[in-house]
Each structure stands twice: as C-alpha cells, then as structure tokens.
Design a protein around this motif. Sequence first.
Motif, short mmCIF file in Angstrom:
data_model
loop_
_atom_site.label_atom_id
_atom_site.label_comp_id
_atom_site.label_asym_id
_atom_site.label_seq_id
_atom_site.Cartn_x
_atom_site.Cartn_y
_atom_site.Cartn_z
N UNK A 69 0.83 -1.21 0.00
CA UNK A 69 0.00 0.00 0.00
C UNK A 69 0.86 1.26 0.00
N UNK A 70 0.31 2.36 -0.49
CA UNK A 70 1.01 3.64 -0.42
C UNK A 70 1.08 4.10 1.03
N UNK A 71 -0.02 3.90 1.76
CA UNK A 71 -0.06 4.25 3.19
C UNK A 71 -0.62 3.06 3.96
N UNK A 72 0.02 2.74 5.06
CA UNK A 72 -0.53 1.75 5.97
C UNK A 72 -0.48 2.33 7.39
N UNK A 73 -1.65 2.42 8.00
CA UNK A 73 -1.80 2.99 9.34
C UNK A 73 -2.28 1.88 10.26
N UNK A 128 -4.33 2.41 -1.08
CA UNK A 128 -3.68 1.71 -2.20
C UNK A 128 -3.23 2.70 -3.28
N UNK A 129 -2.37 2.23 -4.14
CA UNK A 129 -1.83 3.08 -5.21
C UNK A 129 -2.87 3.38 -6.28
N UNK A 149 4.56 4.89 4.92
CA UNK A 149 4.24 5.57 3.66
C UNK A 149 5.27 5.12 2.63
N UNK A 150 4.80 4.56 1.54
CA UNK A 150 5.68 3.93 0.55
C UNK A 150 6.58 2.89 1.23
N UNK A 151 6.03 2.21 2.24
CA UNK A 151 6.74 1.14 2.92
C UNK A 151 7.72 1.58 3.98
N UNK A 152 7.82 2.90 4.25
CA UNK A 152 8.79 3.41 5.20
C UNK A 152 8.13 4.35 6.20
N UNK A 153 8.78 4.57 7.33
CA UNK A 153 8.32 5.59 8.26
C UNK A 153 8.53 6.96 7.62
N UNK A 159 -2.02 8.72 -13.50
CA UNK A 159 -2.54 8.11 -12.27
C UNK A 159 -1.57 8.27 -11.10
N UNK A 160 -2.12 8.59 -9.95
CA UNK A 160 -1.37 8.62 -8.69
C UNK A 160 -2.39 8.50 -7.57
#
Length: 295
Positions: free
Chosen positions: A4-8, A29-30, A64-68, A181-182
């Motif tokens: 995912x683009x963001x995971x909370x 999701x992207x 976010x993008x897999x990173x903090x 797309x984004x």
Amino acid sequence: MSQPVIEVINLTKRYHDATAVDQVSFRIEADKIYGLLGRNGAGKTSIMQMITSQLFATSGEIRVFGESPYENLNVIERICFIKEGQKYSDLFTVQDVMIVASKVYANWDQAYAEQLIGLFRLPSKRLVKRLSRGMLSSVGIVVGLASRAPLTIFDEPYLGLDAVAREMFYDLLIEDYTEHPRTIILSTHLIDEVSRLLEHIIVIDDGRILLDTDTDELRGRTHNVIGHQSAVESFIQGRDVIHQEALGSTISAMVMGGSETSIKREAEQAGLETAPVSLQQLIVQLTKNRKVGNR
C-alpha cells in the motif's frame, strides 16, 4: 497483494486529556482517489499531519511507501500536501510559489502549471499575501495538480472558490488523474460535490473509523425504503437501519445491507418504493447516529 502507499496501524494521537485519533487502522492503495470524510474536529487533519510527518503520533505505526515518514526525505519528497490556509512567505509572488514548487517536486509540469494559472485567472506577479481567499486556494490547487506527486493530499482545498471554480477543479483533477494516475486523498465537507470523483471513502468520527469501503460498493448496499408505516417497520426488522423519518403515515428508512437488486425486489414485493441515498446524506446520518461500526 501489492504494497500500500499508506498503511496505518492502531494510530493514536492525544493532546493533553483529549484523544483526537483513537486506535485507527487503514490502508491506502496506489493509483486511487480516496475521500477522507467526517465532521470538523473528527480527527481528519491530525491523521493527515501524521502521515506527512508534520505531527508525531502518540502511539501506533505509519508506513508511507513502505517506510516511516518521519525525517525521511525519500518519503516526504514524494508527497504533496495542500492544506487549508496554506502559508507562503510574505515576499512571494504567485510566480515565486511555482518556482519553489518546481524545485521541490520531481514530477513538476511547468507547462501544465502555466495553463492552470491562466484557467484560474491568477495574477502571477502579485504577492500571495495580497490574494483573495479564493485566489489563495487556487494557488494551492495549481501546485497540487502540477506537482504530479505520487501521493497528493488536498485538505479542504477550495475555500473561497465559487461553484464554477470548484467544478473546474473537479474536472481538472479527474482529467489529469486519468492521464497521470497517482494516489489522491481529498478531505472535504462538500461531500456531494466530490462524490463522483471518489473511488474509496474513509469516514472518521470522534477519532475513530466509522466506514472504510469502496464507493460503488457502498452505493450498491445503501437505500432509502419508502412506504406506509406498518409495511416499512415490518421490512426493516433485523436490518441495519441508519435513519428513519416519518412523513404523516409514510416512513422513509435508510437501510444498509444487501444488494441493490435484492433490496429493490424485496421492497417491491412488500409494496414499498426505493430511492438512492446520496453519499452526503449517508455520512451525515452516520456521524449523527454512530450506529455503524468499523467496516
């Protein structure tokens, strides 16, 4: 499943004795347009500020993008966050804002920015502090669209804009998103105006998630059922009723659950009518009643 683009995960933010965000979890999701919706003070802005590392969480995790995102240039340079009351230097003209934006955002499209400045009739050489509220909102919209950032967040981006300018923004957004797309997040109280743009909604109330669902799926399982009081009361037994309203001997009940086809068929068999529910109607009732849990 792609990253995912963001995971909370279990995100909480407390201010002294007040809890603004309470154990919230969701995924973005992207290449989709999301609506982050809810009443003023629901916790939306706090969530966006934590995602963009402008605010520290009390507890929980954000990727976010897999990173903090915190102090992480690799993440921050891929985000464009346009917020209500965006601040710029008192010495900046509209042109200066665009020059800085062109250096900040790797995907910046200068030709598109100039086109948007013309469409919104922005005076490029005027100081930003001299702009009207609507023009200031237009500056943010131009930056948000022309940045083409992989994650673009608009927090009430059109305060002060008239209906024509807002509609132009919506048309431009969907047109440019289709070509480039984004992931886009819109946080707004003008829900009906943006409902045609949103592919997925997350509804926040009192710091918690009330609803997290694809928009088309939600539309397909939410209905107004209308008819004589006794028939409607019998029909809604055992169903998830969001709201009901009496009009003399007639009742209108907002019901969630079941497919559009099955609800219409069952309602017709019971001698009842059905009508669509607007996204704004649904969210107003959800945040008034809080009957629906985290879905």
